[in-house]
Design a protein around this motif. Sequence first.
Motif, short mmCIF file in Angstrom:
data_model
loop_
_atom_site.label_atom_id
_atom_site.label_comp_id
_atom_site.label_asym_id
_atom_site.label_seq_id
_atom_site.Cartn_x
_atom_site.Cartn_y
_atom_site.Cartn_z
N GLY A 117 -16.70 -3.27 -2.47
CA GLY A 117 -16.77 -1.84 -2.15
C GLY A 117 -15.62 -1.45 -1.25
O GLY A 117 -14.49 -1.95 -1.41
N THR A 118 -15.88 -0.60 -0.28
CA THR A 118 -14.86 -0.06 0.63
C THR A 118 -14.03 -1.17 1.28
O THR A 118 -14.56 -2.20 1.68
CB THR A 118 -15.54 0.79 1.72
OG1 THR A 118 -16.19 1.88 1.08
CG2 THR A 118 -14.53 1.33 2.72
N VAL A 119 -12.71 -0.91 1.36
CA VAL A 119 -11.79 -1.82 2.05
C VAL A 119 -11.13 -1.07 3.20
O VAL A 119 -11.10 0.15 3.21
CB VAL A 119 -10.72 -2.41 1.10
CG1 VAL A 119 -11.37 -3.21 -0.03
CG2 VAL A 119 -9.80 -1.33 0.54
N VAL A 120 -10.64 -1.84 4.17
CA VAL A 120 -9.97 -1.26 5.33
C VAL A 120 -8.55 -1.79 5.36
O VAL A 120 -8.34 -3.01 5.37
CB VAL A 120 -10.71 -1.60 6.64
CG1 VAL A 120 -10.00 -0.96 7.84
CG2 VAL A 120 -12.17 -1.14 6.58
N LEU A 121 -7.58 -0.88 5.36
CA LEU A 121 -6.16 -1.23 5.42
C LEU A 121 -5.70 -1.17 6.87
O LEU A 121 -5.93 -0.16 7.55
CB LEU A 121 -5.34 -0.25 4.58
CG LEU A 121 -3.84 -0.48 4.55
CD1 LEU A 121 -3.50 -1.72 3.72
CD2 LEU A 121 -3.11 0.74 4.01
#
Length: 172
Positions: A117-121
């Motif tokens: 799901g959501t990723v953090v850059l």
Amino acid sequence: MVRYADPGALEWVESGGGPLIAVPETVLPFWAGADGEETASDYDRACEVDGFVGLLPVGDSAALVLGDEPASTAFLPEHATFIRWWAANSEAELLAGVPAALATANWGHEVRWEVPGTVVLFDSAWPGSETERTDCLRVGLEPGRYAVRAANVQPGPETWLGLVQLRRVEHG
């Protein structure tokens, strides 16, 4: 931190000099960044990625490393693409070059990235548990497998940008 991208329509993430990394939100606590007791930190592993993109194991998932040179990076959801600001006089000029860049890109080798799901850059030197203290960008992705490809493109005489495109693929 010095900011190279002008404030504008997009949220840009920058690093202190090393690669940016997109870590699935569910495994952020497992990314130690430059910290850690190991002889090779997670940051060291990210710096060893050769090429525009690569994958590194993190917890029970994988993180996407945006390799090559550090650059201000944003995400364009309408193109499912991270754009990397190599050179442009303004954000508007850079964004105006995106359609031509996507159409003419000479894409490199694809990697397959499974995301929950959501990723953090963020800057790969930071621990995942401390992303709220640094530049970071949350990118909502549907869980599944993605083909990831990258290219550097010059859509105008003074405009250069990097593209890291995500394309959803079926298992099989």
